[in-house]
Design a protein around this motif. Structure first.
Motif, PDB file in Angstrom:
ATOM      1  N   ALA A  53       0.826  -1.194   0.000  1.00  0.00           N
ATOM      2  CA  ALA A  53       0.000   0.000   0.000  1.00  0.00           C
ATOM      3  C   ALA A  53       0.853   1.232   0.000  1.00  0.00           C
ATOM      4  O   ALA A  53       1.968   1.230   0.502  1.00  0.00           O
ATOM      5  N   TYR A 493      -8.155  -3.575   2.931  1.00  0.00           N
ATOM      6  CA  TYR A 493      -8.756  -3.691   1.609  1.00  0.00           C
ATOM      7  C   TYR A 493      -9.961  -4.615   1.649  1.00  0.00           C
ATOM      8  O   TYR A 493     -10.084  -5.476   2.519  1.00  0.00           O
ATOM      9  N   PHE A 496      -9.258  -8.788  -0.603  1.00  0.00           N
ATOM     10  CA  PHE A 496      -7.842  -8.785  -0.970  1.00  0.00           C
ATOM     11  C   PHE A 496      -7.459 -10.085  -1.673  1.00  0.00           C
ATOM     12  O   PHE A 496      -7.784 -11.182  -1.228  1.00  0.00           O
ATOM     13  N   SER A 501      -1.164  -8.334  -5.833  1.00  0.00           N
ATOM     14  CA  SER A 501      -0.449  -7.476  -4.887  1.00  0.00           C
ATOM     15  C   SER A 501       0.100  -6.217  -5.537  1.00  0.00           C
ATOM     16  O   SER A 501       0.091  -5.138  -4.944  1.00  0.00           O
ATOM     17  N   TYR A 504      -2.225  -2.954  -5.504  1.00  0.00           N
ATOM     18  CA  TYR A 504      -2.698  -2.242  -4.319  1.00  0.00           C
ATOM     19  C   TYR A 504      -1.920  -0.961  -4.054  1.00  0.00           C
ATOM     20  O   TYR A 504      -2.490   0.040  -3.606  1.00  0.00           O
ATOM     21  N   VAL A 514      -9.295  -3.486  -5.849  1.00  0.00           N
ATOM     22  CA  VAL A 514      -8.684  -3.345  -7.170  1.00  0.00           C
ATOM     23  C   VAL A 514      -9.568  -4.012  -8.214  1.00  0.00           C
ATOM     24  O   VAL A 514     -10.384  -4.886  -7.901  1.00  0.00           O
TER      25      VAL A 514
END
Length: 577
Positions: A53, A493, A496, A501, A504, A514
């Protein structure tokens, strides 16, 4: 904990809540809900927390208690650490780092046996000067007179650990730590055993480390989710999926406990949540702010006679590589400069020759190396040269802590297929950018320099934040977010998916999920279905090491090996070119 001397702040005034070194019972459960009785809950050590993040600027705000009772908050064992920020007289509030005092076999002993760190390069000289290596002479006037070293691209383990000793907010009290650093030289460890050693030997130190950490009281607070370590190698060296002897690397990043920690590597995996990209080390390690300002001013004033340049070698054995086409375009262009590193061209051996070319170029081409990334990208930006990337995994999804999310402000992106399938002219594409826009982009690149370099580990910059500072704060922000989310009984999130990955860190603030992305084709999952060492990524790691085998670093000696009828020069080893 290491003896930290005067760097430890002793003014934090909080009621002591000492850890119980005898207890191995986890303190709470990681869940979407707040546990009714945190002291009796037990987390799974194999659970992976979403962690890629973008750091926000709100991490040091006082703890909110509006939606959770004060009584429940007090049950969390990390509450003292969160509340250090409330002490307005403490400049380190919310920023303390605790450093594990590891047995010397996990770090310093490796330096004592430095000749074993590489089969083909004598790493002893590169571990000197706190990991910066021997000083570089400024014979040609390309460098500054001070602060330049022959730094090996794999030396981040030592550089980062020594920089940590200069961190202004170290603490001996782990209960107030915002994060916990594990000074394990993971990159040096695996480097010793990649060739000619069985999987048991390759995994031994990693298993030993995890065993040591899990017995520590600090581990039980968050089951390692507040721990981080550094490895100056690409992630694929630590992601061996099977125990087949022919499989590559060790399995450090697949160990259940290691999945909880954050590992900082020079190249991370787009499909995994427990590793994060940090810059390769460059040759510049300034000891004070003035050294950086002087260098930046010099880069702004340079006359740059080449529109674009490229330093590197073709990859004839890789049908997907666009390097051959890039080299052909450079050769045909009157405004392009090529330093072809095949067949042992001597100028490719010299850091000053490479930096001189970058300093005389407006744009520097940075196609993939043996893997997604190259050290050369950071060398070129240090020279004030605007990087041109051809794959988002070479920078945009890798170094999200250190580079702006809006990549168009400092770089040019030309998709690989534009070169591979459409034979787009690089010269024409770059020539379409106005001189005014070029100047803006170059200024942005030069302004990024402080955050992309590692300052001299034996000193500390006064006002500037270097690559270490940026990474340390990003880890702290990540742990702080996780702790606050746990108290509030929420996740960072929605839905997730670890395989996504890489997406994000690209989310805008406030986004929690996402979706499809224009870069999805670049990150298709390996055909074997595993985001691990079973696919092309492992081959990339192997090829990187083959290149190291083919040449002894120029700075270590003049010997060059032949392998498979290909000559690979030392700059490829140093830059990932």
């Amino acid at each position: 904990m290491l003896n930290l001397g005067s760097t430890v702040d002793k003014s934090v005034k909080l009621d002591p809540t000492p850890l119980n070194p005898e207890s191995k019972t986890p303190a709470f459960v990681i869940d979407n809900r707040l546990p009714d009785n945190p002291s009796k809950s037990s987390p799974s050590t194999s659970e992976t927390i979403p962690s890629n993040a973008t750091p926000s600027s709100t991490e040091t705000t006082p703890l909110e208690t509006t939606s959770t009772s004060s009584q429940k908050i007090e049950k969390f064992p990390f509450i003292r650490a969160l509340r250090t920020v409330e002490n307005k007289s403490d400049p380190c509030g919310g920023r303390y780092i605790y450093v594990h005092d590891l047995p010397s076999r996990f770090n310093e002993d490796m330096l004592k046996e430095c000749r074993s760190l590489s089969l083909w390069t004598n790493m002893c000289k590169f571990t000197t000067n706190a990991g910066m290596g021997p000083p570089l002479e400024n014979v040609e006037g390309v460098f500054s007179n001070t602060g330049w070293y022959a730094t090996n691209q794999f030396a981040v383990d030592v550089i980062f650990s020594n920089r940590m000793k200069q961190y202004e907010c170290l603490t001996n009290d782990s209960s107030i730590a915002a994060a916990i650093f594990v000074p394990f030289y993971a990159g040096f460890d695996i480097a010793r055993y990649l060739w000619g050693h069985n999987v048991s030997r390759r995994d031994a130190a990693s298993l030993d480390l995890v065993d040591w950490l899990m017995k520590r009281p600090e581990w039980g607070i968050m089951q390692g989710r507040d721990h981080f370590l550094v490895a100056g190698r690409i992630t694929w060296d630590f992601r061996r999926l099977t125990d087949e002897e022919s499989d590559w690397g060790n399995k450090l990043l697949f160990l259940p406990a290691a999945k909880n920690m954050s590992m900082l590597v020079v190249e991370s995996s787009p499909w995994n949540a427990n590793d994060f990209g940090i810059p390769y080390p460059t040759y510049f390690h300034p000891a004070k702010d003035a050294d950086v300002f002087t260098w930046q001013d010099r880069m702004r004033k340079l006359e740059r006679k080449w529109l674009f340049s490229f330093a590197g070698a073709p990859r004839p054995d890789n049908p997907k590589s666009i390097r051959g086409q890039i080299i052909d375009q450079c050769k045909k262009s009157k405004v392009g400069k090529l330093l072809e590193c095949d067949f042992g061209e001597s100028k490719c051996h010299s850091p000053s020759s490479i930096m001189q070319m970058f300093q005389s170029s407006l744009f520097c081409l940075q196609p993939q190396g043996d893997s997604y990334t190259r050290r050369s990208a950071f060398d070129s930006m240090l020279a004030g040269c605007i990087p041109v990337f051809f794959h988002p995994g070479s920078a945009y999804t890798q170094y999200t802590w250190h580079l702006p999310k809006n990549y168009t402000t400092y770089s040019v992106f030309i998709p690989e297929d534009d070169i591979r399938k459409r034979n787009v002219s690089i010269e024409e594409r770059l020539g379409q950018i106005s001189p005014e826009q070029v100047k803006i982009m170059r200024d942005n690149v030069i302004n990024l320099i402080p955050s992309l370099i590692y300052a001299d580990p034996r000193s500390k910059l006064e006002t500037l934040k270097d690559a270490f500072d940026v990474a340390a704060q990003a880890v702290i922000d990540k742990v702080t977010r996780l702790r606050k989310n746990m108290i509030e009984g929420r996740t960072e999130y929605d839905n997730f998916v670890e395989e996504n990955s890489w997406k994000y860190a690209l989310l805008d603030e406030g986004q929690r999920e996402v979706g499809g992305h224009e870069w999805d084709p670049f990150f298709s999952k390996p055909k074997d279905g595993n985001a691990d060492s079973g696919g092309s990524s492992a081959e990339a790691a192997k090829n990187s090491w083959k290149n190291e085998r083919r040449v002894v670093n120029y700075l270590s000696g003049p010997i060059i090996w032949f392998s498979q009828q290909v000559w690979i020069n030392c700059y490829q080893v140093q830059s990932g070119s």
